[in-house]
Design a protein around this motif. Structure first.
Motif, short mmCIF file in Angstrom:
data_model
loop_
_atom_site.label_atom_id
_atom_site.label_comp_id
_atom_site.label_asym_id
_atom_site.label_seq_id
_atom_site.Cartn_x
_atom_site.Cartn_y
_atom_site.Cartn_z
N ALA A 28 -51.32 -6.72 5.94
CA ALA A 28 -50.49 -6.04 4.77
C ALA A 28 -50.34 -4.49 5.09
N ALA A 29 -51.67 -3.86 5.18
CA ALA A 29 -52.08 -2.55 5.33
C ALA A 29 -51.11 -2.23 6.60
N TRP A 30 -51.11 -2.86 7.79
CA TRP A 30 -50.38 -2.66 9.19
C TRP A 30 -49.16 -2.59 8.75
N TRP A 31 -48.52 -3.51 8.24
CA TRP A 31 -47.26 -3.70 8.03
C TRP A 31 -46.62 -2.48 7.13
N TYR A 32 -47.28 -2.26 6.01
CA TYR A 32 -47.07 -1.13 5.17
C TYR A 32 -47.01 0.24 5.80
N ARG A 33 -47.98 0.42 6.78
CA ARG A 33 -48.00 1.52 7.68
C ARG A 33 -46.72 1.73 8.63
N ARG A 36 -43.71 2.64 6.70
CA ARG A 36 -43.71 3.78 6.23
C ARG A 36 -43.16 4.88 7.53
N GLN A 37 -43.76 4.41 8.76
CA GLN A 37 -43.41 5.39 9.96
C GLN A 37 -42.08 5.29 10.32
N CYS A 38 -41.51 3.94 10.08
CA CYS A 38 -40.10 3.82 10.29
C CYS A 38 -39.36 4.50 9.37
N GLN A 39 -39.62 4.55 8.27
CA GLN A 39 -38.69 5.36 7.07
C GLN A 39 -39.00 6.77 7.37
N ALA A 40 -40.20 7.40 7.88
CA ALA A 40 -40.19 8.73 8.33
C ALA A 40 -39.36 9.05 9.35
#
Length: 90
Positions: A28-33, A36-40
């Motif tokens: 879950a932490a990997w997926w969240y990160r 977030r990188q894709c959104q950025a």
């Protein structure tokens, strides 16, 4: 095994499924990160960063212009250079 030893053994050992919880938390932490990188990347904070294809096109057009001018004026530049060298005295 007495009941005291059994309870001590249960408390010291990992509960069944705790490894899965850690793996799910890590995923879950990997997926969240990743999200977030894709959104950025899709929505940069500074919209005035510049247009990469624009500067690439300007650089390419400038190089083509210089190459074209060089083809046109190369004979004149060679004659100018040769006459300058002939005027140099040893």
């Amino acid at each position: 095994m007495s009941s005291n030893n059994a309870s001590r053994h249960r408390n010291s050992a990992h509960a069944p499924g705790e490894g899965w919880r850690a793996a799910v938390a890590l995923a879950a932490a990997w997926w969240y990160r990743l999200v977030r990188q894709c959104q950025a990347a899709l929505h940069p904070k500074d919209p005035e960063r510049g247009d990469v294809p624009g500067w690439v096109m300007i650089t390419l057009m400038s190089a083509i212009l210089v190459a074209g001018l060089l083809l046109l004026v190369q004979p004149a530049l060679e004659r100018l250079f040769e006459s300058a060298i002939e005027q140099v005295q040893p």
